[in-house]
Design a protein around this motif. Structure first.
Motif, PDB file in Angstrom:
ATOM      1  N   ALA A 283       0.814  -1.233  -0.115  1.00  0.00           N
ATOM      2  CA  ALA A 283      -0.048   0.200   0.110  1.00  0.00           C
ATOM      3  C   ALA A 283       1.041   1.363   0.040  1.00  0.00           C
ATOM      4  N   SER A 284       1.884   1.018   0.627  1.00  0.00           N
ATOM      5  CA  SER A 284       2.819   2.426   0.664  1.00  0.00           C
ATOM      6  C   SER A 284       3.735   2.509  -0.344  1.00  0.00           C
ATOM      7  N   LYS A 285       4.216   1.637  -1.125  1.00  0.00           N
ATOM      8  CA  LYS A 285       5.204   1.455  -2.183  1.00  0.00           C
ATOM      9  C   LYS A 285       4.423   1.411  -3.507  1.00  0.00           C
ATOM     10  N   TYR A 286       3.517   0.593  -3.554  1.00  0.00           N
ATOM     11  CA  TYR A 286       2.870   0.275  -4.824  1.00  0.00           C
ATOM     12  C   TYR A 286       1.400   0.650  -4.797  1.00  0.00           C
ATOM     13  N   PRO A 287       0.984   1.611  -4.717  1.00  0.00           N
ATOM     14  CA  PRO A 287      -0.696   1.944  -4.518  1.00  0.00           C
ATOM     15  C   PRO A 287      -1.357   1.576  -5.552  1.00  0.00           C
ATOM     16  N   VAL A 288      -0.854   1.532  -6.930  1.00  0.00           N
ATOM     17  CA  VAL A 288      -1.503   1.056  -7.922  1.00  0.00           C
ATOM     18  C   VAL A 288      -1.997  -0.260  -7.687  1.00  0.00           C
ATOM     19  N   LEU A 289      -0.924  -0.973  -7.336  1.00  0.00           N
ATOM     20  CA  LEU A 289      -1.059  -2.807  -7.139  1.00  0.00           C
ATOM     21  C   LEU A 289      -2.103  -2.754  -6.066  1.00  0.00           C
ATOM     22  N   ALA A 290      -2.034  -2.130  -5.119  1.00  0.00           N
ATOM     23  CA  ALA A 290      -2.776  -2.152  -3.544  1.00  0.00           C
ATOM     24  C   ALA A 290      -4.208  -1.991  -4.199  1.00  0.00           C
ATOM     25  N   GLU A 291      -4.528  -1.099  -5.085  1.00  0.00           N
ATOM     26  CA  GLU A 291      -5.899  -0.717  -5.478  1.00  0.00           C
ATOM     27  C   GLU A 291      -6.436  -1.888  -6.312  1.00  0.00           C
ATOM     28  N   LEU A 292      -5.625  -2.630  -7.271  1.00  0.00           N
ATOM     29  CA  LEU A 292      -6.152  -3.705  -8.045  1.00  0.00           C
ATOM     30  C   LEU A 292      -6.445  -4.993  -7.141  1.00  0.00           C
ATOM     31  N   ILE A 293      -5.413  -5.231  -6.076  1.00  0.00           N
ATOM     32  CA  ILE A 293      -5.756  -6.088  -5.246  1.00  0.00           C
ATOM     33  C   ILE A 293      -7.111  -6.088  -4.464  1.00  0.00           C
ATOM     34  N   ALA A 294      -7.422  -4.778  -4.125  1.00  0.00           N
ATOM     35  CA  ALA A 294      -8.549  -4.601  -3.437  1.00  0.00           C
ATOM     36  C   ALA A 294      -9.763  -4.554  -4.395  1.00  0.00           C
ATOM     37  N   LYS A 295      -9.614  -4.405  -5.655  1.00  0.00           N
ATOM     38  CA  LYS A 295     -10.813  -4.439  -6.552  1.00  0.00           C
ATOM     39  C   LYS A 295     -11.013  -5.760  -7.081  1.00  0.00           C
ATOM     40  N   GLU A 296     -10.034  -6.578  -7.540  1.00  0.00           N
ATOM     41  CA  GLU A 296      -9.764  -7.839  -8.113  1.00  0.00           C
ATOM     42  C   GLU A 296      -8.797  -8.515  -7.332  1.00  0.00           C
ATOM     43  N   PRO A 297      -9.180  -9.297  -6.261  1.00  0.00           N
ATOM     44  CA  PRO A 297      -7.968 -10.030  -5.451  1.00  0.00           C
ATOM     45  C   PRO A 297      -7.238 -10.844  -6.316  1.00  0.00           C
ATOM     46  N   ASN A 298      -7.815 -11.851  -7.077  1.00  0.00           N
ATOM     47  CA  ASN A 298      -6.888 -12.819  -7.505  1.00  0.00           C
ATOM     48  C   ASN A 298      -6.116 -12.194  -8.978  1.00  0.00           C
ATOM     49  N   LYS A 299      -6.720 -11.164  -9.622  1.00  0.00           N
ATOM     50  CA  LYS A 299      -5.871 -10.476 -10.584  1.00  0.00           C
ATOM     51  C   LYS A 299      -4.935  -9.754 -10.084  1.00  0.00           C
ATOM     52  N   GLY A 300      -5.055  -9.173  -8.916  1.00  0.00           N
ATOM     53  CA  GLY A 300      -4.073  -8.267  -8.169  1.00  0.00           C
ATOM     54  C   GLY A 300      -3.002  -9.166  -7.520  1.00  0.00           C
ATOM     55  N   ARG A 301      -3.048 -10.069  -7.021  1.00  0.00           N
ATOM     56  CA  ARG A 301      -2.197 -11.012  -6.420  1.00  0.00           C
ATOM     57  C   ARG A 301      -1.394 -11.668  -7.484  1.00  0.00           C
ATOM     58  N   CYS A 302      -2.019 -12.212  -8.725  1.00  0.00           N
ATOM     59  CA  CYS A 302      -1.281 -12.335  -9.803  1.00  0.00           C
ATOM     60  C   CYS A 302      -0.020 -11.386 -10.387  1.00  0.00           C
ATOM     61  N   SER A 303      -0.557 -10.053 -10.288  1.00  0.00           N
ATOM     62  CA  SER A 303       0.276  -8.867 -10.467  1.00  0.00           C
ATOM     63  C   SER A 303       1.450  -8.779  -9.549  1.00  0.00           C
ATOM     64  N   LEU A 304       1.132  -9.166  -8.204  1.00  0.00           N
ATOM     65  CA  LEU A 304       1.964  -8.829  -7.009  1.00  0.00           C
ATOM     66  C   LEU A 304       3.262  -9.999  -7.290  1.00  0.00           C
ATOM     67  N   LEU A 305       2.678 -11.299  -7.801  1.00  0.00           N
ATOM     68  CA  LEU A 305       3.672 -12.435  -7.961  1.00  0.00           C
ATOM     69  C   LEU A 305       4.527 -12.015  -9.068  1.00  0.00           C
ATOM     70  N   LYS A 306       3.998 -11.458 -10.143  1.00  0.00           N
ATOM     71  CA  LYS A 306       4.976 -11.051 -11.158  1.00  0.00           C
ATOM     72  C   LYS A 306       5.888  -9.826 -10.846  1.00  0.00           C
ATOM     73  N   LEU A 307       5.469  -8.928 -10.156  1.00  0.00           N
ATOM     74  CA  LEU A 307       6.225  -8.087  -9.566  1.00  0.00           C
ATOM     75  C   LEU A 307       7.420  -8.532  -8.638  1.00  0.00           C
ATOM     76  N   MET A 308       7.085  -9.442  -7.996  1.00  0.00           N
ATOM     77  CA  MET A 308       8.187 -10.101  -7.023  1.00  0.00           C
ATOM     78  C   MET A 308       9.045 -10.606  -8.011  1.00  0.00           C
ATOM     79  N   GLN A 309       8.473 -11.507  -8.816  1.00  0.00           N
ATOM     80  CA  GLN A 309       9.470 -12.288  -9.992  1.00  0.00           C
ATOM     81  C   GLN A 309      10.364 -11.318 -10.588  1.00  0.00           C
ATOM     82  N   ALA A 310       9.868 -10.324 -11.087  1.00  0.00           N
ATOM     83  CA  ALA A 310      10.691  -9.061 -11.870  1.00  0.00           C
ATOM     84  C   ALA A 310      11.493  -8.534 -10.787  1.00  0.00           C
TER      85      ALA A 310
END
Length: 633
Positions: A283-310
C-alpha cells in the motif's frame, strides 16, 4: 688455484654423504629396502648396503589401495561422483582409483527456512492455485540462495504438545493463527521462519544471507520493519517464548504473537537483504497494485507475484552490471556449439515484465531498472574472474573439439597424436588467469574452482554439450527480408520447459521464455551490433582469434552434423568407437577431467533438487513431519 666457493662445495658434499650413510646403513635386511638384494649373487649382495625407508616417510608416500566407498545418491544419467574435500586435486582418479568417478566438493548443508500454509482454509480453486504459485516462487528464491525451504501445515502444529491449549485461552482468531504457525515452527526446531511474501533480495554472498546460512542464532531474532516477515531462533528459544506468551495474563489483548512475546527476548537486526511484500508495504510503495488487489483480489495477487519475480530478476541483473559473457575459447567452427549458451544468456538479459516496470524492490529503492540499461551479452575467448560479470560456458568433450577443429569425424589415432595440440580448450579458457606457461593440472584446478566453489558457482554456470538435447543444435532459420516498418516480434528459445524449470531454481526466479526482437540483425549472420565486443588492450593476434567470421548456412549445417555424430561416438558402447574416444581422452587429460567434472557437478545438482522435491511433496498430502525428516536423521 681452486675455484671460488670450493670450500663451500666440499662442506655441502660432506653433509650429503653423511646423510646417505646414516639412512643407508642397517644391520638387518628390511623388506622396505629400495634395492632387492635377492637379484644379485651372494658375493656381491653382501657388499651392497640396504637402504631403509623410515615408516613415517614410507606411509606418507603411499596411497590407499582401496577405492572410497559409494555414497548415497551419487550417480545420475551416466555420471558418478564422490564428494570429498580433496575435490581440488587435479585428477579425480588419483583419489577415487576410478577413471569414471569424479571428486566433487562436499555439499553445503542447507539451513532450513520454514513458512506456513493453511491448507484447510476454505478457498476456491483459482485462489489455491495462486497460493501454490506464491509458495513455488518463495521456495525457488530461498533455494537459490543456499537455504532449504520447507512448507509447514496444521499437521506440524498439531504435533506440538501445546496445541491442545490454544482453544482454552480464548484468544482472537488472528492471534490464534499466529500461535499455530509458531507451534509448527517449534515442532520442527532450529531455523528460520518466514512469510511466503518475504524473499531474499540480494546477491548470494550478501553479508546478512551468509550469516543466516550459518544457522547459528544466539538470540531469538526479528528484523526491523519486516513485521512477521522473518524470524530466526534455536528450538529452545522458540519454546520458551511460546510458553511465556501463553502464560501471559494479557494474552487476549494482544493482536500478534510478537506483541505477546516479551520484547526482551528478541534481538532486532536490519533487513538490508530482505524484501517483504506484505499489505502495508504494498500500500505504501505500490498504491496502484494495492488498488488492483482491493478491486480484483486474484488478478491483483497475480500482478504482485509477477512484480516479485521481476524484482528478483532485476536484483540479479544489477549484481552483474558488467553483463553476461559466453565462453568461446576456440572460436573456429564453434558457433553452433555455444548457441544454447547464447540463447540462455539472451533470456537472462531480457527485461522481466510486471505491472510496474520501473519500480524497485522495497529494500533497494536505488536499483537500476532493466528498462533503463539492458544487460549486455558478449562472447569471450578466456575466463575472467570479475565479480560483476556472469559467465556461461559449454565444456566440450575432447573428441567433440577434435571433430569440430578438423571438420570431420574421420579421425585416426595417428592424426590425434601428430596433428593435434594437447588440452587446447582448457589452455585457452585459463590463459588470461594463468598465462601460457602453466601445465594442464594447474589449469584443471583453476577451472574446478571457477565452476564449483561457493564463490564461483554463484557467478557462473557451466554445462557440457551432453546437457543439452540434440534438438538444441539445429541450423538457424533462413533469413527474412528486412523492412523499415518491421514490427517487434517474440522469439521462443528452443529449450524444453522442464529443462528451463531446473535452471529457474539455480537463479531463484522464472527466466523469461521469449526474447524480443526489434529487427536489429537477422540470423544466421549476426550484424555488427551483435558481434562480441573486443576487450581493450587485446593484442592484434588475439583480436583476430576473438572475432572470426560468422558461419554461413552450409557451415552451420556441417557443425550441427559433426556435433550429432560426436555425441553418438561419446555415448557409444562399440569397442572400435570406444578406442578412438579413449585415445582422445588420454591425449587430452586436462580437457577430459574438466568435461567429466562439469558433467558430474551438474548431475549432482539435478539429483539434489529432485530429492528435495520428493521429500517436500509431503505438504501436499498433509502428512506431519518431524524427526523422520533429514534434519533429524
Amino acid at each position: 688455484m681452486a675455484p671460488r666457493h670450493f670450500t663451500r662445495y666440499l662442506v655441502v658434499g660432506a653433509v650429503f654423504l653423511f646423510v646417505i650413510i646414516i639412512f643407508s646403513s642397517s644391520s638387518t635386511t628390511s623388506r622396505a629396502g629400495v634395492i632387492d638384494v635377492l637379484q644379485y649373487p651372494e658375493a656381491i649382495r653382501d657388499k651392497i648396503p640396504t637402504i631403509t625407508v623410515p615408516n613415517s616417510l614410507r606411509w606418507s608416500f603411499q596411497s590407499s589401495p582401496h577405492k572410497p566407498p559409494d555414497q548415497r545418491n551419487s550417480t545420475h544419467d551416466g555420471s558418478s561422483w564422490y564428494s570429498d574435500w580433496k575435490w581440488l586435486n587435479p585428477f579425480s582418479s588419483s583419489v577415487t582409483l576410478d577413471q569414471d568417478r569424479i571428486v566433487l566438493p562436499p555439499l553445503h548443508e542447507r539451513p532450513p527456512i520454514y513458512t506456513f500454509y493453511d491448507a484447510s482454509a476454505k478457498a476456491d480453486q483459482e485462489t489455491k492455485k495462486i497460493d501454490k504459485e506464491f509458495l513455488l516462487s518463495w521456495r525457488r528464491a530461498w533455494w537459490a540462495h543456499g537455504f532449504r525451504p520447507v512448507v509447514l501445515t496444521d499437521a506440524e502444529a498439531m504435533s506440538h504438545p501445546l496445541y491442545q491449549t490454544l482453544h482454552a485461552k480464548g484468544m482472537p482468531a488472528t492471534l490464534e493463527q499466529d500461535f499455530r504457525e509458531w507451534l509448527a515452527w517449534a515442532h520442527m526446531g532450529t531455523g528460520l521462519f518466514a512469510s511466503r511474501y518475504c524473499l531474499p533480495m540480494a546477491p548470494y554472498d550478501d553479508a546478512l544471507l551468509s550469516h543466516l546460512r550459518r544457522g547459528q542464532f544466539s538470540h531469538l531474532t526479528k528484523f526491523q520493519g519486516l513485521g512477521s516477515g522473518l524470524f530466526a531462533g534455536e528450538k529452545s528459544q522458540i519454546e520458551d517464548a511460546l510458553k511465556s506468551a501463553l502464560n501471559s495474563v494479557k494474552l487476549s489483548a494482544f493482536k500478534t504473537i510478537t506483541d505477546a512475546i516479551d520484547s526482551d527476548r528478541f534481538k532486532t537486526e536490519q533487513p538490508t537483504s530482505l524484501a517483504h511484500y506484505d499489505p502495508k508495504t504494498v500500500a505504501s510503495k505500490y498504491p496502484v497494485l494495492a488498488e488492483l488487489i482491493a478491486k480484483e483480489p486474484n488478478k491483483g495477487r497475480c500482478s504482485l507475484l509477477k512484480l516479485m519475480q521481476a524484482h528478483l530478476h532485476m536484483t540479479w541483473q544489477n549484481t552483474f552490471s558488467t553483463g553476461i559473457v559466453v565462453l568461446q575459447p576456440l572460436a573456429a567452427h564453434t558457433f553452433t556449439l555455444v548457441k544454447p549458451s547464447m540463447d540462455l544468456a539472451r533470456l537472462l538479459a531480457e527485461c522481466p515484465s510486471s505491472i510496474l516496470q520501473s519500480a524497485c524492490p522495497p529494500n533497494r529503492p536505488k536499483c537500476t531498472p532493466c528498462t533503463g540499461s539492458k544487460l549486455t551479452v558478449n562472447t569471450a575467448s578466456a575466463f575472467r574472474n570479475t565479480s560483476s560479470l556472469f559467465t556461461i560456458a559449454v565444456v566440450p568433450h575432447p573428441y567433440t573439439m577434435i571433430t569440430l577443429t578438423n571438420l570431420t569425424t574421420d579421425i585416426s589415432v595417428a592424426h590425434i597424436r601428430r596433428n593435434t595440440d594437447r588440452d587446447p580448450w582448457i589452455t585457452a579458457v585459463t590463459r588470461d588467469i594463468l598465462g601460457d606457461a602453466r601445465g594442464g593440472p594447474s589449469r584443471v584446478v583453476s577451472l574446478k574452482d571457477a565452476a564449483a566453489s561457493e564463490y564461483g558457482s554463484s557467478r557462473s554456470l557451466w554445462f557440457t554439450t551432453e546437457h543439452f538435447p540434440a534438438s538444441f543444435y539445429s541450423p538457424p532459420p533462413p533469413p527474412k527480408s528486412p523492412t523499415n516498418d518491421r514490427p517487434v516480434e517474440e522469439k521462443t528459445a528452443p529449450f524444453p520447459e522442464d529443462w528451463l524449470e531446473h535452471i529457474d531454481w539455480h537463479f531463484g526466479f522464472r527466466i523469461p521464455r521469449t526474447t524480443i526482437s526489434h529487427g536489429e540483425s537477422l540470423p544466421p549472420v549476426p550484424g555488427p551490433e551483435r558481434w562480441a565486443k573486443i576487450p581493450a588492450g587485446l593484442p592484434a593476434e588475439r583480436k583476430k582469434a576473438h572475432e572470426p567470421d560468422p558461419p554461413t548456412e552450409e557451415a552451420a549445417a556441417i557443425e550441427v552434423e559433426l556435433l550429432r555424430q560426436a555425441r553418438e561416438t561419446i555415448n557409444s558402447k562399440e569397442e572400435v568407437v570406444l578406442k578412438i574416444r579413449e585415445v582422445a581422452e588420454a591425449w587430452n587429460l586436462a580437457d577430459t577431467e574438466a568435461w567429466k567434472f562439469v558433467k558430474s557437478f551438474r548431475a549432482r545438482q539435478v539429483v539434489e533438487r529432485l530429492k528435495f522435491e520428493e521429500e517436500e511433496s509431503a505438504f501436499e498430502t498433509g502428512a506431519a513431519r518431524g524427526n523422520s525428516r533429514w534434519w533429524g536423521s
